[in-house]
Design a protein around this motif. Structure first.
Motif, short mmCIF file in Angstrom:
data_model
loop_
_atom_site.label_atom_id
_atom_site.label_comp_id
_atom_site.label_asym_id
_atom_site.label_seq_id
_atom_site.Cartn_x
_atom_site.Cartn_y
_atom_site.Cartn_z
N SER A 147 -17.10 1.63 10.06
CA SER A 147 -17.54 0.71 10.02
C SER A 147 -16.62 -0.83 9.77
O SER A 147 -16.76 -1.91 9.05
CB SER A 147 -19.05 0.04 8.36
N ALA A 148 -16.16 -0.55 10.31
CA ALA A 148 -14.98 -1.65 10.45
C ALA A 148 -15.18 -2.84 10.45
O ALA A 148 -16.13 -2.95 11.41
CB ALA A 148 -14.07 -1.06 11.36
N SER A 149 -14.52 -3.73 9.72
CA SER A 149 -14.52 -4.96 10.35
C SER A 149 -13.25 -5.40 11.55
O SER A 149 -12.34 -4.60 11.85
CB SER A 149 -14.06 -6.29 9.15
N GLU A 150 -12.79 -6.58 12.04
CA GLU A 150 -11.83 -7.30 13.57
C GLU A 150 -10.58 -7.79 12.34
O GLU A 150 -9.90 -7.77 12.86
CB GLU A 150 -12.49 -7.52 14.02
N GLU A 151 -11.20 -7.43 10.87
CA GLU A 151 -10.00 -8.16 10.41
C GLU A 151 -8.52 -7.01 10.10
O GLU A 151 -8.49 -6.40 10.14
CB GLU A 151 -9.82 -8.32 8.80
N THR A 152 -7.57 -7.71 9.59
CA THR A 152 -6.06 -7.22 9.82
C THR A 152 -5.34 -7.55 8.97
O THR A 152 -5.55 -8.63 8.63
CB THR A 152 -5.06 -6.88 11.68
N ALA A 153 -3.95 -6.52 9.15
CA ALA A 153 -3.82 -7.56 7.49
C ALA A 153 -1.90 -6.92 8.17
O ALA A 153 -1.57 -6.14 8.75
CB ALA A 153 -3.62 -6.67 6.67
N THR A 154 -0.72 -8.23 7.82
CA THR A 154 0.08 -7.60 8.44
C THR A 154 1.26 -7.13 7.12
O THR A 154 0.96 -7.69 6.13
CB THR A 154 0.57 -8.70 8.74
N VAL A 155 2.17 -5.96 7.96
CA VAL A 155 3.38 -5.35 6.65
C VAL A 155 4.31 -6.24 7.54
O VAL A 155 5.13 -6.14 8.18
CB VAL A 155 3.38 -3.97 7.34
N GLY A 156 5.28 -7.53 7.15
CA GLY A 156 5.97 -8.43 7.15
C GLY A 156 7.53 -7.65 6.76
O GLY A 156 7.56 -7.42 5.16
N PRO A 157 8.40 -7.48 7.28
CA PRO A 157 9.55 -6.52 6.99
C PRO A 157 10.29 -7.14 5.76
O PRO A 157 10.94 -6.87 4.69
CB PRO A 157 10.72 -7.26 8.24
N LYS A 158 10.41 -8.21 4.95
CA LYS A 158 10.50 -10.11 4.57
C LYS A 158 9.68 -9.53 2.78
O LYS A 158 10.46 -9.29 1.94
CB LYS A 158 10.60 -11.29 4.30
N VAL A 159 8.57 -9.34 3.42
CA VAL A 159 7.50 -9.21 2.08
C VAL A 159 7.84 -7.55 1.55
O VAL A 159 8.00 -7.20 0.53
CB VAL A 159 6.06 -8.80 2.50
N VAL A 160 8.09 -6.76 2.58
CA VAL A 160 8.89 -5.59 1.78
C VAL A 160 10.06 -5.38 1.66
O VAL A 160 10.09 -3.93 0.35
CB VAL A 160 8.68 -4.33 3.31
#
Length: 351
Positions: A147-160
């Motif tokens: 039942s997934a949505s179309e939303e995404t999240a970003t794993v960015g190098p700076k935050v990591v």
């Protein structure tokens, strides 16, 4: 007190209540206490007449601070019940009810044996049986994600890197080497897009009931409406490794099992990384990002920023911080033959 709670639940039952559940709520009641009160709630399992397994589970708070979690669990089960693919794979909500100052949340009981109990009862552990366990749990997870949505999240190098610096002291053994590797790897991979999915929040083997070859999942108090599911998968893999008893049938040290699963040698290490990669592929993420995302997710858990049930608990954060430090140290001391980068044992991707 139980009779008053059951009366309140029975009067507000939805029309869709299964007959066995309705029978379990009809006097005279047969019930056992399942949960401890120290957590702020008590759990009752109710049986229908002549029933051998519970038909209803009722949770009631013993402290007002716990009441929001009961409402949260009910709301989560309502969302899950709206997905037809999840029929029988999670409890059905039977309502939240007030009984004086007490809040009681009722749900159907699920048949099956907790996966951690299945592991303890096995005469001998094996890759084949554990691979089957992993496959069943992830089959449940992928059905849940249908039942997934179309939303995404970003794993960015700076935050990591910022998060890694926050939870891994620079002077810790292996910290500098791991940070350098994460910097290079993050530069190569760039920002990674992770699909947002509904989350259980505490996908531990103790919450995975095995019945007739399928996994069903209970205990939705810590459910999160949605978020990146990487921490959910990592929590399962870590807790599964911890639940495997040693040759003397006793549980091993959790840190020892973590290293065996993620940085050791043998079938458990190979299986754990294959399962992690397989789930990354299901999310559209590349195999070459496997270790990078593993370390990034460990850091997220250690920082208390992962979408899990226990994310904000100081004990949970300390536990994940300790595991991250162990991994960094083991990665530094591991022999160069175990991985292309000369660090911890991360087996090559299965074809």
């Amino acid at each position: 007190m139980l009779n008053r709670i059951v009366d309140a639940v029975r009067t507000g039952l939805p029309e869709s209540t299964p007959p066995q559940a309705a029978a379990a709520l009809t006097p005279p009641h047969s019930a056992v206490v399942l949960g401890s009160r120290w957590e702020g709630r008590v759990v009752y399992a109710l049986f229908a007449p002549r029933g051998r397994v519970p038909a209803v589970v009722v949770k009631a708070d013993t402290h007002p601070d716990y009441q929001p979690r009961l409402y949260q669990e009910h709301d989560a089960l309502v969302r899950v019940a709206a997905n037809p693919a999840m029929a029988g794979l999670a409890p059905l909500p039977l309502g939240v009810h007030r009984c004086g100052d007490t809040v009681a949340m009722a749900q159907t009981a699920l048949p099956g044996t907790p996966l951690n109990v299945v592991l303890r009862r096995r005469f001998r552990q094996s890759r084949r049986l554990s691979a089957r366990d992993h496959a069943r749990a992830l089959a449940w997870l992928n059905t849940f994600h249908s039942s997934a949505s179309e939303e995404t999240a970003t794993v960015g190098p700076k935050v990591v890197l910022e998060r890694l610096a926050q939870v891994l002291p620079g002077g810790a053994p292996g910290a500098e080497e791991l940070t350098r590797w994460m910097t290079r790897r993050g530069s190569d991979l760039g920002a990674l897009t992770v699909p947002v999915r509904p989350l259980h929040g505490d996908l531990a083997p103790s919450n995975c009931f095995v019945h007739r070859g399928r996994v069903r999942v209970v205990d939705w108090e810590g459910a999160v409406a949605q978020g990146p599911p990487l921490a959910e998968v990592l929590v399962f893999l870590n807790h599964y490794a911890r639940a495997i008893p040693g040759p003397d049938s006793r549980l091993r040290d959790p840190q020892e099992r973590f290293l065996e699963a993620f940085s050791g040698q043998g079938w458990l290490n190979e299986l754990t990384w294959n399962t992690w990669r397989r789930q990354l592929r299901a999310l559209g993420l590349p195999d070459e990002a496997a270790e990078y995302l593993f370390v990034a997710t460990l850091a997220e858990l250690a920082a208390g920023q992962a979408p899990t049930a226990h994310a904000k608990r100081s004990g949970s954060r300390r536990n994940w911080s300790g595991l991250l430090a162990l991994y960094a140290e083991q990665r530094q001391t591991a022999s160069g033959e175990t991985a292309s980068h000369g660090g911890a044992r991360v087996p090559a991707a299965a074809p």
